[in-house]
Design a protein around this motif. Sequence first.
Motif, PDB file in Angstrom:
ATOM      1  N   PHE A   1     -35.200 -51.078 -62.289  1.00 14.84           N
ATOM      2  CA  PHE A   1     -34.126 -50.079 -62.266  1.00 14.84           C
ATOM      3  C   PHE A   1     -33.538 -49.881 -63.656  1.00 14.84           C
ATOM      4  O   PHE A   1     -33.318 -48.745 -64.090  1.00 14.84           O
ATOM      5  N   ILE A   2     -33.291 -50.963 -64.370  1.00 15.53           N
ATOM      6  CA  ILE A   2     -32.732 -50.856 -65.726  1.00 15.53           C
ATOM      7  C   ILE A   2     -33.712 -50.154 -66.654  1.00 15.53           C
ATOM      8  O   ILE A   2     -33.304 -49.334 -67.486  1.00 15.53           O
ATOM      9  N   ALA A   3     -34.995 -50.432 -66.509  1.00 18.03           N
ATOM     10  CA  ALA A   3     -36.005 -49.763 -67.334  1.00 18.03           C
ATOM     11  C   ALA A   3     -36.024 -48.259 -67.056  1.00 18.03           C
ATOM     12  O   ALA A   3     -36.110 -47.457 -67.996  1.00 18.03           O
ATOM     13  N   ILE A   4     -35.934 -47.878 -65.790  1.00 21.13           N
ATOM     14  CA  ILE A   4     -35.880 -46.453 -65.441  1.00 21.13           C
ATOM     15  C   ILE A   4     -34.626 -45.822 -66.035  1.00 21.13           C
ATOM     16  O   ILE A   4     -34.675 -44.735 -66.613  1.00 21.13           O
ATOM     17  N   PHE A   5     -33.498 -46.520 -65.905  1.00 28.83           N
ATOM     18  CA  PHE A   5     -32.235 -46.022 -66.443  1.00 28.83           C
ATOM     19  C   PHE A   5     -32.336 -45.792 -67.952  1.00 28.83           C
ATOM     20  O   PHE A   5     -31.966 -44.722 -68.454  1.00 28.83           O
ATOM     21  N   LEU A   6     -32.848 -46.773 -68.681  1.00 31.86           N
ATOM     22  CA  LEU A   6     -32.967 -46.635 -70.135  1.00 31.86           C
ATOM     23  C   LEU A   6     -33.960 -45.545 -70.519  1.00 31.86           C
ATOM     24  O   LEU A   6     -33.711 -44.766 -71.449  1.00 31.86           O
ATOM     25  N   PHE A   7     -35.075 -45.480 -69.812  1.00 23.27           N
ATOM     26  CA  PHE A   7     -36.078 -44.458 -70.097  1.00 23.27           C
ATOM     27  C   PHE A   7     -35.500 -43.052 -69.909  1.00 23.27           C
ATOM     28  O   PHE A   7     -35.675 -42.175 -70.759  1.00 23.27           O
ATOM     29  N   LEU A   8     -34.788 -42.846 -68.791  1.00 22.60           N
ATOM     30  CA  LEU A   8     -34.202 -41.531 -68.542  1.00 22.60           C
ATOM     31  C   LEU A   8     -33.068 -41.221 -69.523  1.00 22.60           C
ATOM     32  O   LEU A   8     -32.952 -40.092 -69.991  1.00 22.60           O
ATOM     33  N   ALA A   9     -32.239 -42.222 -69.822  1.00 21.33           N
ATOM     34  CA  ALA A   9     -31.131 -42.000 -70.756  1.00 21.33           C
ATOM     35  C   ALA A   9     -31.650 -41.627 -72.139  1.00 21.33           C
ATOM     36  O   ALA A   9     -31.142 -40.693 -72.772  1.00 21.33           O
ATOM     37  N   LEU A  10     -32.652 -42.350 -72.595  1.00 16.97           N
ATOM     38  CA  LEU A  10     -33.210 -42.030 -73.909  1.00 16.97           C
ATOM     39  C   LEU A  10     -34.003 -40.723 -73.878  1.00 16.97           C
ATOM     40  O   LEU A  10     -33.977 -39.961 -74.839  1.00 16.97           O
TER      41      LEU A  10
ATOM     42  N   MET B   1     -37.992 -61.745 -56.713  1.00 15.73           N
ATOM     43  CA  MET B   1     -38.254 -60.388 -56.260  1.00 15.73           C
ATOM     44  C   MET B   1     -37.081 -59.473 -56.626  1.00 15.73           C
ATOM     45  O   MET B   1     -37.284 -58.375 -57.106  1.00 15.73           O
ATOM     46  N   PHE B   2     -35.862 -59.936 -56.367  1.00 13.32           N
ATOM     47  CA  PHE B   2     -34.678 -59.133 -56.664  1.00 13.32           C
ATOM     48  C   PHE B   2     -34.538 -58.882 -58.163  1.00 13.32           C
ATOM     49  O   PHE B   2     -34.224 -57.765 -58.579  1.00 13.32           O
ATOM     50  N   ILE B   3     -34.799 -59.904 -58.959  1.00 15.53           N
ATOM     51  CA  ILE B   3     -34.689 -59.780 -60.416  1.00 15.53           C
ATOM     52  C   ILE B   3     -35.678 -58.739 -60.931  1.00 15.53           C
ATOM     53  O   ILE B   3     -35.340 -57.932 -61.801  1.00 15.53           O
ATOM     54  N   ARG B   4     -36.889 -58.746 -60.382  1.00 13.32           N
ATOM     55  CA  ARG B   4     -37.902 -57.779 -60.801  1.00 13.32           C
ATOM     56  C   ARG B   4     -37.444 -56.352 -60.509  1.00 13.32           C
ATOM     57  O   ARG B   4     -37.623 -55.451 -61.334  1.00 13.32           O
ATOM     58  N   GLU B   5     -36.849 -56.138 -59.345  1.00 12.54           N
ATOM     59  CA  GLU B   5     -36.377 -54.795 -58.984  1.00 12.54           C
ATOM     60  C   GLU B   5     -35.222 -54.350 -59.874  1.00 12.54           C
ATOM     61  O   GLU B   5     -35.139 -53.178 -60.243  1.00 12.54           O
ATOM     62  N   VAL B   6     -34.353 -55.264 -60.233  1.00 15.44           N
ATOM     63  CA  VAL B   6     -33.252 -54.932 -61.143  1.00 15.44           C
ATOM     64  C   VAL B   6     -33.801 -54.552 -62.511  1.00 15.44           C
ATOM     65  O   VAL B   6     -33.343 -53.580 -63.131  1.00 15.44           O
ATOM     66  N   ILE B   7     -34.793 -55.280 -62.981  1.00  9.40           N
ATOM     67  CA  ILE B   7     -35.412 -54.963 -64.271  1.00  9.40           C
ATOM     68  C   ILE B   7     -36.082 -53.598 -64.222  1.00  9.40           C
ATOM     69  O   ILE B   7     -35.979 -52.811 -65.171  1.00  9.40           O
TER      70      ILE B   7
END
Length: 73
Positions: A9-18, A1-7
Motif C-alpha cells: 500500500f505504501i509503495a502504491i501511495f508513493l508511486f502515485l504521489a510521485l 502477511m499484514f506487513i507485506r500488504e502495508v508495504i
Amino acid sequence: MFIREVIIFIAIFLFLALGMHMNQWLTHPIEHLQQLSIHKMPYHPLLYSTIVYILLGIIRAIFNTFMKLFRRK
C-alpha cells in the motif's frame, strides 16, 4: 502477511504521489505538503491509493485462484 500488504500500500501511495505530482515534489516538497493540508480534499491521495490497492488485490486474487487450478497436489 499484514506487513507485506502495508508495504504494498505504501509503495502504491508513493508511486502515485510521485507520478501525479513529480514536478511539485522535486521543486518545492515542503510547500507541496503544506498545500495538501489546506486542500479542499486532503484525503485524495489515500483515496486513489486505496482504489488502486483494491483493484490490484482483485487482480492478485484472480491470478492466485487461476494458478491454484494448475498446481499439482
